[in-house]
Write an enzyme that holds these catalytic residues in place. Sequence first.
Site, PDB file in Angstrom:
ATOM      1  CB  SER A   1      -4.159  -1.560  11.271  1.00 36.82           C
ATOM      2  OG  SER A   1      -3.953  -0.188  11.562  1.00 36.82           O
ATOM      3  CE  LYS A   2      -4.689  -6.428  17.262  1.00 34.78           C
ATOM      4  NZ  LYS A   2      -3.918  -7.414  17.938  1.00 34.78           N
TER       5      LYS A   2
END
Length: 467
Positions: free
Chosen positions: A242-243
């Site tokens: 994920s980011k």
Amino acid sequence: MSQQIVTRFAPSPTGYLHIGGARTALFNWLYARGRGGKFLLRIEDTDRERSTPEATAAILQGLRWLGLDWDGEAVSQFARKDRHAEVAHQMLTRGTAYKCFSTPEEIAAFRADQEAKGASYAVFQSPWRDADPATHPDAPYAIRMKAPRTGETVIEDAVQGRVTFRNDQLDDMIVLRSDGTPTYMLAVVVDDHDMGVTHVIRGDDHLNNAARQTMVYQAMGWKIPVWAHIPLIHGPDGKKLSKRHGATAVGDYQAQGYPAAGMRNYLTRLGWAHGDAELFNSAQAMEMFDLSGIGRSPARLDFKKLESTCGWHIARGEDAALLQEVEGYLAAAGRPALTGAQRDLLSRAMYCVKDRAKTFPELLEKAHFALISRPIVADEAAAKALDTVSRGILSELTPRLRNASWTKEALEPILNEMAAAHGIGFGKLAAPLRTALAGRTATPSVFDMMLVIGRDETILRLEDAAA
């Protein structure tokens, strides 16, 4: 004659090209290209609410940057909706599908009833599956596939091995909705069949879909492709990427200055192995890549490994190709473009700045001396090397350089003699020279800088510093 291998990449244009999607595209590209096959691109744009032209453009741009070329035009799935509907009606004719007049309310009531009886998962059994067409009302209907009620559906997966699904756990899925729009499950199979796809290589989040899609192939009497479901990419901590782990969009990696060849090499090795091969070019990757080398566990992104792989590719890159990629990086990062003069000087400097740079920002940092113009402003550390004595030495050196041959062999003895005459080692002379030529303490060798910027510019910079 053996059948030509055809693979495809089929992204949904609802956002940027994810790093996981890029690796899927890369595996498909390598597998097809390494076997003289075709690599096709299909944009799965049936979700009209979320699909955008900007996302499609970003996906195409990401693939082009990575150097993944596809055969023919990209196919729009939405544009083929009439063909999908045609196949749904062919299934009706073949008796492998039926018209279902059940309303959403009736289906919801059935589920609620099953839940009340304690069923954890209720497979909806339509009362219309075997109904006499004479009893059909004049009302909207969905077309449902007649899935087998007993036995198992077996997927022979090239990565996951043999995977079995109990048919009593799979419902008669809708292939055409009552408004006449096809479902994703039908559209994918029709498109893959019509495009001649022989190998479906995709993320293992689609493994469950393979059972239902196999049933569509069987319902139409079509040949089932080879399935290969690859594990997803996780972050360094083993959790789904994920980011918070860093960049997840391919475009971000270009904007951070990673070279495309390094990204291709690193992504190929992410979840795939061939002996101890770690560093290789695309031609070697095509020759080695096979489905049996893909592991079954999720791969972990390792930024240190990515950087060292990229450094290896920058060091071996052709100067002209690197220059072009640097310009692409500057545009992607929103940094000012190179002037014509900077372009020429960077091209000349490439041989001495590409060696230990892991990214393009590092390469440009090393090439700082070639990209700046007079007057050179020295940073704090470099400025300390310019005292009265060193300025005097630079003043003495300048006339000696005016008529020297501009080669390392000719310049080396001149600088060594100057250092000896002042009773200092060459390192002590190099420090003020670095300050004069680059305004930094960490630079390529003094000789390389002098050769790249040339005699006139070298002398002007030394005169400025001496003054």
